[in-house]
Design a protein around this motif. Structure first.
Motif, PDB file in Angstrom:
ATOM      1  N   ARG A   1     -12.167  -0.368   3.311  1.00 38.84           N
ATOM      2  CA  ARG A   1     -11.469   0.487   3.859  1.00 38.84           C
ATOM      3  C   ARG A   1     -12.313   1.140   4.698  1.00 38.84           C
ATOM      4  NH1 ARG A   1      -9.497   4.113  -0.591  1.00 38.84           N
ATOM      5  NH2 ARG A   1     -11.396   4.924  -0.297  1.00 38.84           N
ATOM      6  N   TRP A   2     -13.435   1.651   4.237  1.00 37.20           N
ATOM      7  CA  TRP A   2     -14.480   2.743   4.822  1.00 37.20           C
ATOM      8  C   TRP A   2     -15.090   1.824   6.155  1.00 37.20           C
ATOM      9  CZ3 TRP A   2     -13.059   7.193   4.677  1.00 37.20           C
ATOM     10  CH2 TRP A   2     -12.656   7.807   3.662  1.00 37.20           C
TER      11      TRP A   2
ATOM     12  N   ALA B   1      -7.724  -0.709   7.886  1.00 35.58           N
ATOM     13  CA  ALA B   1      -8.388   0.394   6.902  1.00 35.58           C
ATOM     14  C   ALA B   1      -7.158   0.582   5.845  1.00 35.58           C
ATOM     15  CB  ALA B   1      -9.129   1.640   7.522  1.00 35.58           C
ATOM     16  N   LEU B   2      -6.120   1.200   6.566  1.00 38.02           N
ATOM     17  CA  LEU B   2      -4.974   1.357   5.652  1.00 38.02           C
ATOM     18  C   LEU B   2      -4.610   0.137   4.892  1.00 38.02           C
ATOM     19  CD1 LEU B   2      -2.860   3.392   4.782  1.00 38.02           C
ATOM     20  CD2 LEU B   2      -1.435   2.718   6.881  1.00 38.02           C
TER      21      LEU B   2
ATOM     22  N   VAL C   1       0.902  -1.105   0.129  1.00 43.49           N
ATOM     23  CA  VAL C   1      -0.074  -0.037   0.119  1.00 43.49           C
ATOM     24  C   VAL C   1       0.857   1.189   0.083  1.00 43.49           C
ATOM     25  CG1 VAL C   1      -1.701   1.422   1.279  1.00 43.49           C
ATOM     26  CG2 VAL C   1      -1.938  -1.214   1.088  1.00 43.49           C
TER      27      VAL C   1
ATOM     28  N   GLN D   1      -6.463  -1.920   3.737  1.00 43.43           N
ATOM     29  CA  GLN D   1      -7.433  -2.400   2.714  1.00 43.43           C
ATOM     30  C   GLN D   1      -7.702  -1.146   1.768  1.00 43.43           C
ATOM     31  OE1 GLN D   1      -8.806  -5.402   2.025  1.00 43.43           O
ATOM     32  NE2 GLN D   1      -7.304  -6.074   3.789  1.00 43.43           N
ATOM     33  N   TRP D   2      -6.793  -0.371   1.832  1.00 48.46           N
ATOM     34  CA  TRP D   2      -6.832   1.071   0.855  1.00 48.46           C
ATOM     35  C   TRP D   2      -7.304   0.794  -0.514  1.00 48.46           C
ATOM     36  CZ3 TRP D   2      -7.016   5.514   3.386  1.00 48.46           C
ATOM     37  CH2 TRP D   2      -6.894   6.578   2.567  1.00 48.46           C
TER      38      TRP D   2
END
Length: 831
Positions: free
Chosen positions: A544-545, A534-535, A407, A537-538
């Motif tokens: 992410r959300w 979340a990061l 990421v 799964q960017w």
């Protein structure tokens, strides 16, 4: 018509079975810890039941295009993993009927007993004594001798009052006979104390024995295990070789930490500098060390096997690779044992074995699956290490590197990650950043600090560590060639000193990048983990959300819980520390000001300022003391002040105006002068203005001519709305008589710090009657367990109880944390 599958769904459920099962196993261990009502049989039944359902579900024939069968089977397998974790932990924590713990009763003064057993670890020698673990086999109380089992944590201490000889030199495998008091290991005595009882119980040790007389220790024989017959002499030989070839003492300690995972020779300040600069991971035997050892051996072995053709031994490629892989695994396992078999080293070896196996079989496995396999092996061997910092840091770092580095690299311009030196710098930086982010929650939870200085320092520190370790490894390998070993030892010496200088410079100039915050709230931890996921799964906005909302929800919920429970409402808090035979109480006022009344004792073996008070201040984010009050200059009240002055900013120091002929007093005066800290005498009639809503009156000393330090103690009465606290120092009968004559009914208080540690020289009947007139009064006695003076005095305790007071002794119960909202005083549960 075929339906298109969601690739993200496939990745989530099917790509990482080992990782998911390891997570389920970890969850089961956690549930078994927090809900210990399920028996081992119950957990096993759960494993069998859910496993059978999973197998039957998979065996059932699918008759429709869409079916929940795979989902149900996977859910059952994960549930089986959860139950397996519970069964493993319950089995690990259970004790047999022969265990020594059944012979030990909870008593204030346990009887002296005789035990025999074998030392199963390397004794740790400290300035105040020696620590080791004893696997017991016999126990005797009186004339009855029993065959027992179970481990005991033994401490051989040095008495300050009796000198009766020298303890025998002990080593692993020694069979020793000990005579003393066996007790259950006590829990923390103060809010910021390390929970030694929980730490040891997770290693299967529930009992302790402390000895202070060498005559109570007899070495009856020597029966080392195979491990200690081989590994202990080998470690000793490596240490001796390091001392011969590496000249500088601190460099020796660093090389010893890198090679053997033994950091005991490193000064505490050096270890703290590595922690504050984010370089502590370099001193733990982990992936870097395993990679160097395995890669060095694996690479050297390849050409050697090829050259066997010269002697007529022709090996196929597959045979050579199997030989290389197996011999490398053997070397790695030997190095693992030599380095202490820490969780990080064990994890790295398992992943290296899987990597070698994949290379031989020409198959690849995702790093997350190999990480899951490593976790499964470690947790099956000892489930309780799930809760240890080393285990969590190792797996958090590797997991974060695997998930976050792609990421982070994807967010950079493509030109930055092309080949060449720029790519190497960027890769090293993103790996360091990912590891820092992944380990930050663990570091803040266990140690209260995490540093981003490593992002810069790692660019030089990691290559320096790799070179130091390589030189040290070759130095050991080439020990039969003294000249070559000396050259490599000199190289390791200079490289280790460079690493040390780099750490010191980083600590001096990059200290602002160190985060100091104890993350003890579970909502904060869950929120941080949610933010990291979340990061990771960017690239998948939906996931992410979702995880970002989980992190935000935890933060908002934390704020609202504090508002709802009143935790954020200003008030007065008082912590009476357990500092042994001494006094120390921390007062926090509604406006955030902090006042410390006395600082505990300092001896040749312990400094309560460093041991108890400073850790508390750091744990709870107290960066400054607005005032320190020293009731009188005796060592059990003044002892911790020098270490406090060197560590924490102090606004001013208040005292009774007396001088005292002691090195401690002179050291304190010199420190106050060199640090330009105001020092002021207080006496009866003075008022401390620290918070407009709180009045702190000085009731004593009233006689400036008295030469008795105890009688001249500073006596303070703090009033917050309808509640009051009375601090009496070591005021004795004469001072108490003056207080009663002068103030009478005004002495009544909700909380009274009993004078002179509960000695009969204080707590006169008249004083107790007036001070305890406010019912119910809490009388706090600050004294150490097993006081050599027999304190608290039973008559004094009865006197306070006769007046309706509740007596709290730090010797019995440890520290006491109180809070006042201005109407009532309540106890804060900190255990």
């Amino acid at each position: 018509m075929s339906q298109k599958r969601d690739p993200h769904h496939t990745i989530a459920w099917n790509a990482f079975p080992a990782l998911l099962f390891a997570c389920a196993l970890s969850a089961g261990i956690g549930v078994a810890t927090w809900v210990p009502v399920v028996s081992f049989g119950g957990w096993v039944s759960g494993v069998v039941g859910t496993g059978a359902v999973a197998v039957l579900t998979q065996m059932r024939r699918q008759t429709t295009l869409l079916s929940l069968r795979p989902l149900v089977a996977q859910a059952m397998m994960l549930t089986a993993g959860l139950c397996m974790g519970g069964a493993l932990y319950t089995s690990h924590q259970s004790v047999s009927s022969r265990h020594l713990v059944h012979q030990v009763q909870e008593q204030a003064s346990p009887p002296k007993v005789w035990i025999e057993g074998r030392i199963i670890d390397e004794p740790v020698v400290r300035t105040n004594g020696t620590l080791f673990t004893l696997a017991t086999n016999q126990y005797a109380e009186g004339s009855d001798t029993l065959l027992v089992e179970g481990k005991v944590a033994v401490f051989l201490g040095t008495s300050r009052f009796v000198h009766t000889g020298v303890y025998p030199r002990l080593q692993p495998g020694d069979v020793v006979q000990l005579e003393g008091k066996v007790q259950r290991i006590a829990g923390p005595r103060n809010p910021a104390d390390f929970d030694y009882a929980t730490y040891q119980s997770r290693r299967g040790v529930w009992l302790s024995m402390s000895l202070y007389n060498p005559n109570d220790v007899v070495v009856a024989g020597h029966a080392p295990s195979l491990f200690h017959r081989v590994i202990t002499p080998a470690r000793a030989a490596v240490r001796a070789h390091i001392q011969r070839c590496v000249a500088n003492e601190q460099a020796q300690a660093i090389v010893q930490a890198l090679l053997l995972g033994d950091r005991r020779a490193l000064p505490s300040e050096t270890r703290a500098q590595f922690a504050r600069t984010g370089l502590a991971h370099l001193l733990a035997v982990s992936g870097l060390h395993i990679m160097l050892v395995g890669l060095l051996f694996y690479r050297l072995l390849g050409p050697f096997l090829v050259r066997l053709r010269g002697i007529g031994l022709r090996l196929s490629w597959a045979t050579r690779e199997w030989i290389r892989a197996l011999l490398t695994v053997v070397v790695l396992l030997c190095y693992l044992l030599m380095a202490g078999a820490s969780a990080s080293a064990f994890r790295a070896v398992i992943m290296a074995v899987l990597l070698l196996g994949g290379a031989v079989l020409q198959r690849t496995a995702h790093p997350l699956n190999t990480l899951g396999v490593a976790a499964l092996v470690l947790l099956c061997l000892r489930p309780a290490q799930l809760f240890e910092a080393g285990f969590q840091l190792s797996f958090a770092a590797v997991g974060a590197i695997v998930l976050l580095v792609p990421v982070l690299n994807g967010a950079l311009p493509a030109v930055w990650i092309k080949r060449g030196w720029r790519r190497k710098v960027v890769t090293m930086t993103t790996v360091s950043l990912a590891a820092s982010l992944g380990t930050m929650p663990v570091l803040l939870y266990h140690f209260g600090q995490a540093s981003f200085a490593g992002l810069l320092l790692n660019l030089l520190a990691i290559p320096a560590t790799a070179l130091t370790l390589s030189a040290a490894l070759l130095m050991v390998i080439l020990a039969p060639f003294p000249s070559l070993a000396a050259v490599l030892g000199a190289s390791a010496n200079w490289l280790a000193q460079f690493l040390l200088l780099l750490t010191q410079a980083g600590d001096a100039y990059l200290g602002g990048l160190n985060i100091v915050f104890h993350m003890v709230d579970s909502l904060w931890i869950i929120g941080c983990i949610g933010g990291l996921v979340a990061l990771a799964q960017w690239g998948r906005p939906r996931l992410r959300w979702r995880f970002a909302l989980i992190a935000l929800f935890c933060a908002v919920l934390h704020v609202w819980i504090n508002v709802w429970t009143g935790a954020s409402t200003p008030g007065v808090q008082v912590v009476f520390f357990d500092v042994g035979h001494g006094d120390a109480a921390l007062v926090t006022l509604p406006n955030g000001a902090h006042v410390l009344i006395d600082t505990g004792e300092r001896s040749a073996f312990s400094d309560q300022g460093t041991r108890t008070i400073v850790p508390h201040l750091q744990r709870f984010g107290i960066n400054r003391l607005d005032a320190v009050v020293i009731s009188h200059p005796h060592g059990d009240h003044l002892g911790g002040l020098p270490s406090l002055l060197r560590t924490v900013p102090v606004g001013r120091v208040l005292h009774n105006g007396q001088t005292y002929d002691s090195d401690l007093f002179r050291e304190t005066v010199a420190l106050l002068d060199s640090l330009h800290i105001p020092s002021q005498a207080v006496g009866a009639g003075d008022t401390l203005l620290l918070d407009p809503s709180v009045r702190i009156y000085a009731l004593g000393p009233s006689d400036a001519t008295t030469t008795d330090a105890n009688e001249a103690s500073v006596v303070l009465r703090m009033v917050y709305n309808q509640t009051s606290f009375l601090f009496t120092g070591d005021a004795e009968a004469m001072a108490e008589h003056t207080l009663v004559e002068t103030y009478g009914p005004l002495l009544q208080s909700d909380v009274v710090k009993v004078g002179h540690h509960g000695s009969r020289t204080s707590s006169t009947a008249a004083f107790v009657h007036h001070a305890a007139a406010a019912s119910p009064t809490l009388a706090v006695i600050s004294v150490g367990p097993s006081s050599r003076f027999g304190l608290p005095d039973e008559e004094v305790v009865r006197r306070w109880e006769h007046e309706g007071a509740t007596v709290w002794s730090t010797a019995w119960n440890g520290a006491l944390w109180l809070q006042s909202d201005g109407q009532t005083v309540t106890q804060v549960a900190w255990r």
